[in-house]
Design a protein around this motif. Structure first.
Motif, PDB file in Angstrom:
ATOM      1  N   ILE A 162       0.632  -1.267   0.118  1.00 65.05           N
ATOM      2  CA  ILE A 162      -0.077   0.106  -0.076  1.00 65.05           C
ATOM      3  C   ILE A 162       0.772   1.171   0.017  1.00 65.05           C
ATOM      4  O   ILE A 162       0.392   2.372  -0.294  1.00 65.05           O
ATOM      5  CB  ILE A 162      -0.966   0.125   1.251  1.00 65.05           C
ATOM      6  CG1 ILE A 162      -2.258   1.017   0.840  1.00 65.05           C
ATOM      7  CG2 ILE A 162      -0.237   0.283   2.372  1.00 65.05           C
ATOM      8  CD1 ILE A 162      -3.097   0.823   1.832  1.00 65.05           C
ATOM      9  N   LEU A 163       1.978   1.397   0.171  1.00 63.68           N
ATOM     10  CA  LEU A 163       3.090   2.196   0.285  1.00 63.68           C
ATOM     11  C   LEU A 163       3.077   3.023  -0.997  1.00 63.68           C
ATOM     12  O   LEU A 163       3.102   2.377  -1.923  1.00 63.68           O
ATOM     13  CB  LEU A 163       4.434   1.966   0.559  1.00 63.68           C
ATOM     14  CG  LEU A 163       4.486   1.085   2.037  1.00 63.68           C
ATOM     15  CD1 LEU A 163       5.861   0.971   2.333  1.00 63.68           C
ATOM     16  CD2 LEU A 163       4.084   2.041   3.143  1.00 63.68           C
ATOM     17  N   GLY A 164       3.080   4.419  -1.009  1.00 60.88           N
ATOM     18  CA  GLY A 164       2.924   5.401  -2.142  1.00 60.88           C
ATOM     19  C   GLY A 164       1.892   6.234  -1.975  1.00 60.88           C
ATOM     20  O   GLY A 164       1.138   6.462  -1.206  1.00 60.88           O
ATOM     21  N   THR A 165       1.757   6.987  -3.119  1.00 61.45           N
ATOM     22  CA  THR A 165       0.547   8.171  -3.355  1.00 61.45           C
ATOM     23  C   THR A 165      -0.472   7.407  -4.293  1.00 61.45           C
ATOM     24  O   THR A 165      -0.245   6.790  -5.065  1.00 61.45           O
ATOM     25  CB  THR A 165       1.217   9.314  -3.980  1.00 61.45           C
ATOM     26  OG1 THR A 165       2.238   9.720  -3.271  1.00 61.45           O
ATOM     27  CG2 THR A 165       0.218  10.174  -4.263  1.00 61.45           C
ATOM     28  N   TRP A 166      -1.537   7.777  -3.698  1.00 61.55           N
ATOM     29  CA  TRP A 166      -2.897   7.180  -4.413  1.00 61.55           C
ATOM     30  C   TRP A 166      -3.738   8.212  -4.772  1.00 61.55           C
ATOM     31  O   TRP A 166      -4.118   9.153  -3.804  1.00 61.55           O
ATOM     32  CB  TRP A 166      -3.830   6.127  -3.516  1.00 61.55           C
ATOM     33  CG  TRP A 166      -2.717   5.019  -3.003  1.00 61.55           C
ATOM     34  CD1 TRP A 166      -1.778   4.952  -2.217  1.00 61.55           C
ATOM     35  CD2 TRP A 166      -3.021   3.698  -3.599  1.00 61.55           C
ATOM     36  NE1 TRP A 166      -1.345   3.699  -2.266  1.00 61.55           N
ATOM     37  CE2 TRP A 166      -1.974   2.665  -3.062  1.00 61.55           C
ATOM     38  CE3 TRP A 166      -3.889   3.184  -4.703  1.00 61.55           C
ATOM     39  CZ2 TRP A 166      -1.940   1.532  -3.380  1.00 61.55           C
ATOM     40  CZ3 TRP A 166      -3.804   1.717  -5.068  1.00 61.55           C
ATOM     41  CH2 TRP A 166      -2.652   1.005  -4.551  1.00 61.55           C
ATOM     42  N   TYR A 167      -4.313   8.378  -5.966  1.00 60.40           N
ATOM     43  CA  TYR A 167      -5.310   9.386  -6.244  1.00 60.40           C
ATOM     44  C   TYR A 167      -6.840   8.779  -6.578  1.00 60.40           C
ATOM     45  O   TYR A 167      -6.832   7.458  -7.294  1.00 60.40           O
ATOM     46  CB  TYR A 167      -4.892  10.229  -7.664  1.00 60.40           C
ATOM     47  CG  TYR A 167      -3.754  10.811  -7.242  1.00 60.40           C
ATOM     48  CD1 TYR A 167      -3.787  11.944  -6.437  1.00 60.40           C
ATOM     49  CD2 TYR A 167      -2.465  10.822  -8.260  1.00 60.40           C
ATOM     50  CE1 TYR A 167      -2.523  12.835  -6.317  1.00 60.40           C
ATOM     51  CE2 TYR A 167      -1.408  11.701  -7.914  1.00 60.40           C
ATOM     52  CZ  TYR A 167      -1.494  12.670  -7.045  1.00 60.40           C
ATOM     53  OH  TYR A 167      -0.339  13.502  -6.627  1.00 60.40           O
ATOM     54  N   ALA A 168      -7.723   9.439  -6.301  1.00 58.76           N
ATOM     55  CA  ALA A 168      -9.185   8.922  -6.386  1.00 58.76           C
ATOM     56  C   ALA A 168      -9.450   9.324  -7.882  1.00 58.76           C
ATOM     57  O   ALA A 168      -9.213  10.329  -8.518  1.00 58.76           O
ATOM     58  CB  ALA A 168      -9.988   9.543  -5.280  1.00 58.76           C
ATOM     59  N   SER A 169     -10.157   8.115  -8.284  1.00 61.05           N
ATOM     60  CA  SER A 169     -10.809   8.518  -9.691  1.00 61.05           C
ATOM     61  C   SER A 169     -12.377   8.738  -9.685  1.00 61.05           C
ATOM     62  O   SER A 169     -12.763   9.446 -10.323  1.00 61.05           O
ATOM     63  CB  SER A 169     -10.576   7.290 -10.838  1.00 61.05           C
ATOM     64  OG  SER A 169     -10.916   6.213 -10.197  1.00 61.05           O
ATOM     65  N   GLU A 170     -12.805   8.079  -8.759  1.00 55.61           N
ATOM     66  CA  GLU A 170     -14.322   8.099  -8.646  1.00 55.61           C
ATOM     67  C   GLU A 170     -15.073   7.723  -7.017  1.00 55.61           C
ATOM     68  O   GLU A 170     -14.298   7.033  -6.658  1.00 55.61           O
ATOM     69  CB  GLU A 170     -15.273   7.395  -9.693  1.00 55.61           C
ATOM     70  CG  GLU A 170     -16.483   7.325  -9.611  1.00 55.61           C
ATOM     71  CD  GLU A 170     -17.283   6.438 -10.848  1.00 55.61           C
ATOM     72  OE1 GLU A 170     -17.862   6.868 -11.397  1.00 55.61           O
ATOM     73  OE2 GLU A 170     -16.844   5.131 -10.955  1.00 55.61           O
ATOM     74  N   THR A 171     -15.986   8.599  -6.723  1.00 54.47           N
ATOM     75  CA  THR A 171     -16.783   7.897  -5.699  1.00 54.47           C
ATOM     76  C   THR A 171     -18.370   7.760  -5.875  1.00 54.47           C
ATOM     77  O   THR A 171     -18.723   8.556  -6.544  1.00 54.47           O
ATOM     78  CB  THR A 171     -16.707   9.069  -4.316  1.00 54.47           C
ATOM     79  OG1 THR A 171     -15.235   9.286  -3.973  1.00 54.47           O
ATOM     80  CG2 THR A 171     -17.637   8.706  -3.211  1.00 54.47           C
ATOM     81  N   LEU A 172     -18.738   6.326  -5.588  1.00 52.32           N
ATOM     82  CA  LEU A 172     -19.925   6.267  -5.902  1.00 52.32           C
ATOM     83  C   LEU A 172     -20.766   6.117  -4.564  1.00 52.32           C
ATOM     84  O   LEU A 172     -20.363   5.477  -3.920  1.00 52.32           O
ATOM     85  CB  LEU A 172     -19.990   4.818  -6.657  1.00 52.32           C
ATOM     86  CG  LEU A 172     -21.623   4.231  -6.988  1.00 52.32           C
ATOM     87  CD1 LEU A 172     -22.282   5.221  -7.766  1.00 52.32           C
ATOM     88  CD2 LEU A 172     -21.464   3.089  -7.177  1.00 52.32           C
ATOM     89  N   SER A 173     -21.892   6.992  -4.539  1.00 46.97           N
ATOM     90  CA  SER A 173     -22.743   7.074  -3.442  1.00 46.97           C
ATOM     91  C   SER A 173     -24.128   6.253  -3.435  1.00 46.97           C
ATOM     92  O   SER A 173     -24.845   6.648  -4.575  1.00 46.97           O
ATOM     93  CB  SER A 173     -22.958   8.369  -2.764  1.00 46.97           C
ATOM     94  OG  SER A 173     -21.646   9.078  -2.770  1.00 46.97           O
ATOM     95  N   ILE A 174     -24.386   5.356  -2.908  1.00 48.12           N
ATOM     96  CA  ILE A 174     -25.894   4.955  -2.851  1.00 48.12           C
ATOM     97  C   ILE A 174     -26.487   4.506  -1.376  1.00 48.12           C
ATOM     98  O   ILE A 174     -25.785   4.910  -0.624  1.00 48.12           O
ATOM     99  CB  ILE A 174     -25.491   3.214  -3.613  1.00 48.12           C
ATOM    100  CG1 ILE A 174     -24.711   2.410  -2.636  1.00 48.12           C
ATOM    101  CG2 ILE A 174     -25.070   3.352  -4.995  1.00 48.12           C
ATOM    102  CD1 ILE A 174     -24.856   0.939  -2.968  1.00 48.12           C
ATOM    103  N   GLN A 175     -27.942   4.276  -1.641  1.00 46.52           N
ATOM    104  CA  GLN A 175     -28.688   3.988  -0.576  1.00 46.52           C
ATOM    105  C   GLN A 175     -28.316   5.132   0.522  1.00 46.52           C
ATOM    106  O   GLN A 175     -28.379   5.101   1.751  1.00 46.52           O
ATOM    107  CB  GLN A 175     -28.222   2.795   0.253  1.00 46.52           C
ATOM    108  CG  GLN A 175     -28.574   1.547  -0.685  1.00 46.52           C
ATOM    109  CD  GLN A 175     -27.899   0.185  -0.207  1.00 46.52           C
ATOM    110  OE1 GLN A 175     -27.203   0.213   1.039  1.00 46.52           O
ATOM    111  NE2 GLN A 175     -28.673  -0.707  -0.673  1.00 46.52           N
ATOM    112  N   CYS A 176     -28.481   6.455  -0.173  1.00 53.50           N
ATOM    113  CA  CYS A 176     -28.362   7.779   0.854  1.00 53.50           C
ATOM    114  C   CYS A 176     -29.710   7.953   1.783  1.00 53.50           C
ATOM    115  O   CYS A 176     -30.691   7.519   1.430  1.00 53.50           O
ATOM    116  CB  CYS A 176     -27.883   8.870   0.048  1.00 53.50           C
ATOM    117  SG  CYS A 176     -26.321   8.786  -0.587  1.00 53.50           S
TER     118      CYS A 176
END
Length: 156
Positions: free
Chosen positions: A31-45
């Motif tokens: 897991i070491l390193g830099t991670w960038y998000a590409s998308e967030t999916l929100s459901i059942q709000c």
């Protein structure tokens, strides 16, 4: 006697078959390193108008990012390794930063922050496969079940 031996043999067989080892926790190095998000999916709000997805344009635009490192310090001539993370959220010009420690478990990551001596931890479901990471959690403010997909930008 044969029935007793057969029953004992069946019991031992069932015991060994049902005692499957849990999936091992991923190694910290994975897991070491830099991670960038590409998308967030929100459901059942709680409010269905919050359901949907958000795409990110990291690192130049709206972005969620994590940096995971192992920080080694020497205390009383002993090396102590701390697994630390830094998270940054930059959305619509507003930036929020968080840092703390992390621990990997089987299918989860635990993130802990220390605010004025009070440590708060949260467990997040995690899938990690090579340079792809998915974090799944429930947003306490919106009630949404959120799935955020990250891609490794660099290894540390």
């Amino acid at each position: 006697m044969n029935k007793s031996l057969l029953l004992l043999s069946a019991l031992i067989t069932v015991t060994f078959i049902s005692c499957k080892k849990d999936d091992p926790a991923p190694k910290t190095a994975s897991i070491l390193g830099t991670w960038y998000a590409s998308e967030t999916l929100s459901i059942q709000c709680t409010e269905s108008t919050n359901d949907g997805s958000v795409s990110y344009n990291c690192p130049s635009g709206d972005c969620l990012s994590f940096i995971f490192v192992v920080d080694t310090v020497i205390i009383n001539e002993e090396k102590v390794a701390n697994q630390v993370y830094s998270m940054s959220s930059s959305i619509d010009g507003s930036t929020m930063n968080e840092s703390g420690t992390f621990e990997l478990g089987s299918g989860r990551i635990t993130l802990c922050i220390d605010e004025e001596g009070e440590v708060t931890c949260r467990n997040i479901q995690m899938d990690l496969s090579g340079d792809d990471m998915t974090l799944k959690s429930t947003n306490s403010q919106t009630g949404c079940r959120e799935t955020t997909t990250y891609t490794r930008a660099s290894a540390e």
